[in-house]
Design an enzyme around this catalytic site. Structure first.
Site, mmCIF file in Angstrom:
data_model
loop_
_atom_site.group_PDB
_atom_site.id
_atom_site.type_symbol
_atom_site.label_atom_id
_atom_site.label_comp_id
_atom_site.label_asym_id
_atom_site.label_seq_id
_atom_site.Cartn_x
_atom_site.Cartn_y
_atom_site.Cartn_z
ATOM 1 C CG HIS A 1 -9.956 -5.442 0.574
ATOM 2 N ND1 HIS A 1 -9.892 -6.698 1.426
ATOM 3 C CD2 HIS A 1 -8.518 -5.360 0.970
ATOM 4 C CE1 HIS A 1 -8.745 -7.053 1.889
ATOM 5 N NE2 HIS A 1 -7.898 -6.333 1.703
ATOM 6 C CG ASN B 1 -0.738 -7.100 -1.181
ATOM 7 O OD1 ASN B 1 -1.216 -7.433 -2.257
ATOM 8 N ND2 ASN B 1 -1.132 -6.898 -0.044
ATOM 9 C CD GLU C 1 -4.761 -7.925 1.572
ATOM 10 O OE1 GLU C 1 -5.551 -7.256 2.292
ATOM 11 O OE2 GLU C 1 -3.427 -7.636 1.788
ATOM 12 C CD GLU D 1 -2.809 -1.108 2.444
ATOM 13 O OE1 GLU D 1 -2.927 -0.360 3.371
ATOM 14 O OE2 GLU D 1 -3.540 -2.404 2.565
ATOM 15 C CG ASP E 1 -12.391 -8.891 2.010
ATOM 16 O OD1 ASP E 1 -12.554 -7.920 1.100
ATOM 17 O OD2 ASP E 1 -11.916 -8.548 3.012
#
Ligand code: G3I
Length: 581
Positions: free
Chosen positions: A413, A376, A442, A322, A444
């Site tokens: 996400h 990432n 990741e 990030e 979701d």
């Protein structure tokens, strides 16, 4: 008149327990021996050449079954659904149909295609003509059914064959909860991911590994072949005091991965968040007054210590996490100028500047030259997004500078109903052209609280997960898909009034999203005929499934001792390539 009578008999025979998770459509026990059932095409024409007649079970004189003889293509057993149930409701509430199949010695065709329709709408068709199992014993057949808005009250099911004799019994529909058996490898995404040579992973906490052989831990090891630490390998946990490292939790994850033949992914070496206060009190301020040289030294030591300790043990690392600003206004102004804006609110950018990124990759690579190294980022999946382009330009710059980077981790996400396959495909393709991987790290997709409990929301979630899993399955430069948590209860979003974002519900049961990922991988394996099989390394079974090397089923559930009876050749046995002499 006769037909009306038959339908009303059929009607009364449905066994529908509203509290149950399964619906038995027919077990033929209440019919008289010799009663015929209608065989039809899905478009409505009746077949007289193909027949379905209630008869005695060839193995049990006290059981009644249906003997089905098909003599022309495209004719199936017609079944009236229970009162008020339509095709649309069926596909809404149930996800799998099963029945028992018995092939007598005089069944002329070993390879036949199973199909099921709601009225004329196809709910399932085998992609190939699979081997239908050995003659002379009952087998359990299970098929996931697709979606339909059909209002038809009839389903049509059977084998599309002009040359087939078989017995059928116990036709049952299952809800998602009921249909998932995690002890059966074929019902787990891991099985199909192993066959594709892909990683299917999950973020976990060390506490989840305290329950040995419990459903909690088995749900991890059976469904996934990769784990990543949700928090316990971040800086605050691994180096809480300067040069004092804590390995207990990361070792615990590594040992679990080892004993379950899983890979371990490392997250995350350099991030402004979750830093210990000796580095920075909030990840932004340089309140310990480190000079640039000191901070570079701290960074180098942290990366070198961790990556070399797990050299050869952690297969891939998020080296940088990030690092981009959320507002990429330069790209908004001119999408093609190749400019990106780093996160200002980060001690790394503030004190070191952009070179912390290049240096981190170089140090990680020196510590373990075989580990795959990733950058990432979130909100960088859809190519139309400004941040996606910003990440791409940064990564392109790194690659062209000779930085040892293997790919990008797209956190994913995502927002329910806002996942666009074509837009994400462009992103994957752009990295492919750079010679880099793009993986999902990741995933979701939360359901807004006001939609919780609505089946339309879980269906949408499944469709969104499917887009991602289809992409990973189809792209050679995408070896990994990881979800950010095991069950809905474990998710970081659980506290945020946005919920149920994962594959398993709080009771460890499979949601439609789980089935969507499983089916996406399974379909890919079967369609490609297992052209790229790798060794299946998951739990071993005493009874195994055998496929030809091109993906045709040879036998299901046979005991390992029976393998020597197979004709000589190369087979896929329990997911593993094996030669039988
Ligand atoms: O460990 C302390 C505990 O001692 C204390 O009692 C408790 C009280 O709040 O907090 C615990 O720490 C929490 C930590 O998770 C461990 O559970 C933090 O408050 C909490 O903020 C932290 O959240 C994590 C978050 O990263 C931190 O930013 C989430 O679990 C984790 O899922 C999340 O993961 C990130 C990825 O690393 C990067 N990408 C985004 C993703 C989601 O935010």
């Amino acid at each position: 008149m006769k037909r009306i009578m038959l339908l009303s008999i059929l009607f009364s025979l449905f066994i529908f327990d509203v509290n149950s998770q399964r619906l038995t459509l027919n077990d033929f026990e209440d019919y008289s021996i010799g009663t015929p059932l209608t065989m039809k095409t899905p478009s409505g024409s009746i077949s007289t050449e193909s027949t379905a007649v209630v008869t005695v079970d060839p193995e049990d004189p006290n059981n009644k079954v249906l003997m089905v003889t098909t003599n022309n293509w495209n004719t199936f057993i017609e079944i009236l659904l229970p009162e008020s149930l339509t095709g649309a409701m069926l596909s809404d509430q149930y996800e799998m149909i099963s029945f028992d199949l018995y092939r007598p010695d005089d069944d002329p065709s070993d390879w036949k295609k199973f199909e099921i329709y709601s009225g004329s709408v196809n709910l399932y068709t085998d992609g190939i003509y699979p081997y239908q199992g050995d003659k002379g014993s009952w087998q359990d057949k299970r098929y996931y059914i697709g979606e339909t808005t059909s209002s038809s009250r009839y389903i049509y099911l059977g084998f599309n064959s002009n040359n087939s004799i078989c017995y059928i019994d116990n036709i049952v529909l299952y809800t998602p909860k009921y249909s998932y058996d995690y002890t059966d490898p074929e019902q787990t995404p891991r099985y199909w991911a192993d066959l594709m040579g892909k990683n299917i992973g999950v973020a976990i906490t060390p506490g989840q590994l305290d329950y040995v052989s419990d459903r909690r831990t088995l749900s991890i090891s059976r469904n996934f072949n990769m784990i990543v630490a949700e928090n316990c390998m971040k800086w605050y946990a691994t180096e809480p005091s300067r040069d004092e490292f804590s390995w207990e939790n990361s070792d615990k994850l590594y040992n679990f991965a080892q004993s379950n033949n899983m890979k371990l992914r490392g997250h995350a070496l350099v991030w402004h968040s979750q830093l210990p206060s000796w580095v920075s009190s909030d990840g932004i301020e340089n309140d310990n007054n480190w000079t640039k040289a000191e901070l570079l030294d701290i960074l180098k030591n942290h990366i070198t210590q961790i990556v070399s300790r797990y050299k050869g043990k952690i297969v891939e690392w998020d080296v940088i996490n990030e690092c981009l600003d959320d507002n990429q206004w330069k790209i908004k102004a001119n999408p093609d100028n190749g400019e990106y804006i780093l996160r200002e609110n980060s001690i790394w950018t503030k004190v070191i500047g952009e070179s912390f990124i290049d240096s981190a990759f170089v140090w990680a690579h020196r510590a373990d030259p075989d580990a795959k190294l990733y950058i990432n980022e979130y909100n960088a999946e859809h190519w139309s997004g400004d941040k996606t382009k910003a990440l791409y330009y940064l990564v392109k710059r790194l690659k062209e500078s000779g930085v040892p980077i293997d790919g990008v981790g797209l956190q994913a996400h995502l927002t329910l109903g806002k996942v666009t396959a074509t837009d994400i495909t462009i992103t994957f393709n752009r990295y492919n052209r750079l010679g880099l991987n793009s993986i999902i790290t990741e995933l979701d997709i939360p359901i807004p609280i006001e939609q919780s409990g609505l089946s339309s929301a879980y269906k949408q979630q499944a469709a969104d997960f499917k887009i991602i899993s289809d992409l990973v399955a189809s792209k050679d430069n995408s070896p990994s898909l990881l979800v950010w948590g095991l069950t809905d209860n474990d998710s970081w979003l659980n506290t945020d009034k946005r919920g149920e974002p994962l594959l398993l519900n709080k009771d460890y049961d499979a949601k439609p999203a789980f089935t969507a990922v499983l089916e996406s991988f399974r379909k890919k394996v079967l369609e490609t005929g297992l052209c790229n099989p790798v060794e299946y390394v998951g739990p071993q079974k005493e009874y195994v499934n055998v496929y030809t090397i091109t993906g045709f089923k040879v036998a299901l559930g046979i005991h390992r001792s029976e393998l020597r009876n197979l004709p000589s050749g190369l087979y896929i046995i329990d997911g593993r390539k094996e030669i039988i002499n």
